[in-house]
Motif scaffolding. Structure first.
Motif, mmCIF file in Angstrom:
data_model
loop_
_atom_site.group_PDB
_atom_site.id
_atom_site.type_symbol
_atom_site.label_atom_id
_atom_site.label_comp_id
_atom_site.label_asym_id
_atom_site.label_seq_id
_atom_site.Cartn_x
_atom_site.Cartn_y
_atom_site.Cartn_z
ATOM 1 N N VAL A 90 -11.900 -58.039 -7.824
ATOM 2 C CA VAL A 90 -10.545 -57.790 -7.322
ATOM 3 C C VAL A 90 -10.320 -56.281 -7.344
ATOM 4 O O VAL A 90 -10.980 -55.561 -8.096
ATOM 5 C CB VAL A 90 -9.477 -58.515 -8.172
ATOM 6 C CG1 VAL A 90 -9.664 -60.018 -8.125
ATOM 7 C CG2 VAL A 90 -9.511 -58.023 -9.615
ATOM 8 N N PRO A 91 -9.406 -55.764 -6.534
ATOM 9 C CA PRO A 91 -9.160 -54.319 -6.508
ATOM 10 C C PRO A 91 -8.739 -53.783 -7.875
ATOM 11 O O PRO A 91 -8.133 -54.500 -8.682
ATOM 12 C CB PRO A 91 -8.020 -54.182 -5.486
ATOM 13 C CG PRO A 91 -8.122 -55.396 -4.629
ATOM 14 C CD PRO A 91 -8.591 -56.495 -5.540
ATOM 15 N N GLY A 92 -9.044 -52.516 -8.107
ATOM 16 C CA GLY A 92 -8.708 -51.907 -9.380
ATOM 17 C C GLY A 92 -7.222 -51.865 -9.663
ATOM 18 O O GLY A 92 -6.812 -51.832 -10.821
ATOM 19 N N ARG A 95 -6.176 -60.011 -11.842
ATOM 20 C CA ARG A 95 -7.358 -59.627 -12.613
ATOM 21 C C ARG A 95 -7.827 -60.783 -13.493
ATOM 22 O O ARG A 95 -9.031 -61.030 -13.637
ATOM 23 C CB ARG A 95 -7.072 -58.379 -13.455
ATOM 24 C CG ARG A 95 -6.857 -57.136 -12.611
ATOM 25 C CD ARG A 95 -7.051 -55.866 -13.424
ATOM 26 N NE ARG A 95 -6.098 -55.742 -14.515
ATOM 27 C CZ ARG A 95 -4.907 -55.168 -14.395
ATOM 28 N NH1 ARG A 95 -4.506 -54.687 -13.228
ATOM 29 N NH2 ARG A 95 -4.110 -55.070 -15.438
ATOM 30 N N LEU A 96 -6.860 -61.503 -14.068
ATOM 31 C CA LEU A 96 -7.212 -62.686 -14.862
ATOM 32 C C LEU A 96 -7.878 -63.732 -13.981
ATOM 33 O O LEU A 96 -8.921 -64.296 -14.351
ATOM 34 C CB LEU A 96 -5.952 -63.266 -15.512
ATOM 35 C CG LEU A 96 -6.116 -64.624 -16.211
ATOM 36 C CD1 LEU A 96 -7.108 -64.534 -17.368
ATOM 37 C CD2 LEU A 96 -4.764 -65.145 -16.702
ATOM 38 N N LEU A 97 -7.298 -64.008 -12.829
ATOM 39 C CA LEU A 97 -7.870 -65.008 -11.923
ATOM 40 C C LEU A 97 -9.284 -64.630 -11.512
ATOM 41 O O LEU A 97 -10.189 -65.476 -11.494
ATOM 42 C CB LEU A 97 -6.986 -65.154 -10.681
ATOM 43 C CG LEU A 97 -5.578 -65.704 -10.909
ATOM 44 C CD1 LEU A 97 -4.748 -65.583 -9.642
ATOM 45 C CD2 LEU A 97 -5.625 -67.147 -11.391
ATOM 46 N N GLY A 98 -9.483 -63.348 -11.187
ATOM 47 C CA GLY A 98 -10.813 -62.913 -10.795
ATOM 48 C C GLY A 98 -11.830 -63.114 -11.897
ATOM 49 O O GLY A 98 -12.964 -63.548 -11.639
ATOM 50 N N LEU A 99 -11.443 -62.836 -13.139
ATOM 51 C CA LEU A 99 -12.366 -63.030 -14.258
ATOM 52 C C LEU A 99 -12.741 -64.499 -14.435
ATOM 53 O O LEU A 99 -13.846 -64.806 -14.898
ATOM 54 C CB LEU A 99 -11.758 -62.501 -15.561
ATOM 55 C CG LEU A 99 -11.865 -61.003 -15.844
ATOM 56 C CD1 LEU A 99 -11.311 -60.701 -17.231
ATOM 57 C CD2 LEU A 99 -13.306 -60.517 -15.741
ATOM 58 N N PRO A 143 -7.985 -64.678 -5.848
ATOM 59 C CA PRO A 143 -6.515 -64.703 -5.869
ATOM 60 C C PRO A 143 -5.885 -65.010 -4.520
ATOM 61 O O PRO A 143 -4.700 -65.359 -4.459
ATOM 62 C CB PRO A 143 -6.154 -63.284 -6.334
ATOM 63 C CG PRO A 143 -7.345 -62.821 -7.106
ATOM 64 C CD PRO A 143 -8.524 -63.412 -6.374
ATOM 65 N N HIS A 144 -6.665 -64.900 -3.439
ATOM 66 C CA HIS A 144 -6.128 -65.167 -2.104
ATOM 67 C C HIS A 144 -6.428 -66.592 -1.622
ATOM 68 O O HIS A 144 -6.195 -66.900 -0.453
ATOM 69 C CB HIS A 144 -6.681 -64.149 -1.110
ATOM 70 C CG HIS A 144 -6.328 -62.730 -1.450
ATOM 71 N ND1 HIS A 144 -5.049 -62.241 -1.392
ATOM 72 C CD2 HIS A 144 -7.098 -61.707 -1.898
ATOM 73 C CE1 HIS A 144 -5.036 -60.985 -1.764
ATOM 74 N NE2 HIS A 144 -6.257 -60.626 -2.080
ATOM 75 N N TRP A 145 -6.937 -67.434 -2.502
ATOM 76 C CA TRP A 145 -7.268 -68.804 -2.114
ATOM 77 C C TRP A 145 -6.036 -69.527 -1.603
ATOM 78 O O TRP A 145 -4.946 -69.417 -2.189
ATOM 79 C CB TRP A 145 -7.835 -69.556 -3.312
ATOM 80 C CG TRP A 145 -8.358 -70.946 -3.000
ATOM 81 C CD1 TRP A 145 -9.654 -71.281 -2.758
ATOM 82 C CD2 TRP A 145 -7.602 -72.176 -2.923
ATOM 83 N NE1 TRP A 145 -9.761 -72.634 -2.530
ATOM 84 C CE2 TRP A 145 -8.529 -73.212 -2.615
ATOM 85 C CE3 TRP A 145 -6.253 -72.500 -3.069
ATOM 86 C CZ2 TRP A 145 -8.130 -74.547 -2.483
ATOM 87 C CZ3 TRP A 145 -5.857 -73.813 -2.924
ATOM 88 C CH2 TRP A 145 -6.788 -74.819 -2.627
#
Length: 203
Positions: A176-178, A185-189, A194-196
């Motif tokens: 995910v972008p910085g 950020r949690l979802l990406g981990l 996050p765009h689902w």
């Protein structure tokens, strides 16, 4: 780690559950390809397991989550699961819940790790349910800032040990972008985009 308040996150998830229609139970979610009905059954089970973990009350099987099965929901799930979510949040409000060791998911672990895992489960599955039903998740709500941070710290420690994903927990991290939000950020981990959206380009 100090005891954080899970109630803001459980309240969000409980409200989302109350809005799920019966015809949505077979719709997909971003959670490992399971349906909304199966996700609800999983949330029901995790409430029982992590409430017991907070009280350090052993369960048969150590609280290991059963395979999600929507046929177990019964007719009262819109009331039963929110009530169990409230009980879960109140259990982790006790300072004693965060001390010593406990059992969750069939393994023995520090109580603070179990508590942080409970935060992750409630927040991430709340987002799963929101996007699967086409509803917004209030990730920018200040009341969710500490719950999200608690979950993020725990997930980050797990990912450090298993950077390619943790079977039974979550898949490989999604970049995910910085400057992404704490929730994204949690979802990406946890291996989520996050765009689902159902049937969309993020699915």
């Amino acid at each position: 780690m100090t005891a954080a308040d899970l109630l803001p996150a459980t309240d969000v998830l409980a409200a989302l559950i109350g809005q799920v229609r019966d015809d949505q139970l077979t719709a997909p979610t971003p959670c490992g390809g399971i349906t909304i009905g199966e996700l609800l059954d999983h949330v029901d089970s995790l409430c029982v397991a992590f409430t017991a973990a907070a009280a350090k009350t052993p369960l048969d099987g150590g609280g290991r989550a059963p395979v999600p099965d929507a046929s177990r929901l019964g007719g009262d799930w819109r009331h039963r699961i929110p009530a169990r979510l409230d009980e879960l949040a109140r259990a982790w409000r006790q300072a004693s819940a965060w001390t010593g060791t406990t059992e969750a998911g069939g393994i023995r672990l520090p109580a603070e790790a179990a508590g942080a895992a409970a935060f992750d489960e409630v927040i991430v599955h709340g987002w799963d349910l929101a996007v699967a039903t086409g509803r917004p998740y209030p990730g920018s709500d200040p009341a969710l800032a500490e719950p999200v941070a608690t979950a993020y710290r725990w997930v980050g420690s797990v990912v450090e040990q298993s950077p390619e994903g943790s079977p039974g927990l979550f898949g490989p991290p999604v970049p995910v972008p910085g400057d992404a939000s704490p929730l994204d950020r949690l979802l990406g981990l946890t291996g989520r985009d996050p765009h689902w959206r159902p049937g969309g380009s993020g699915s």
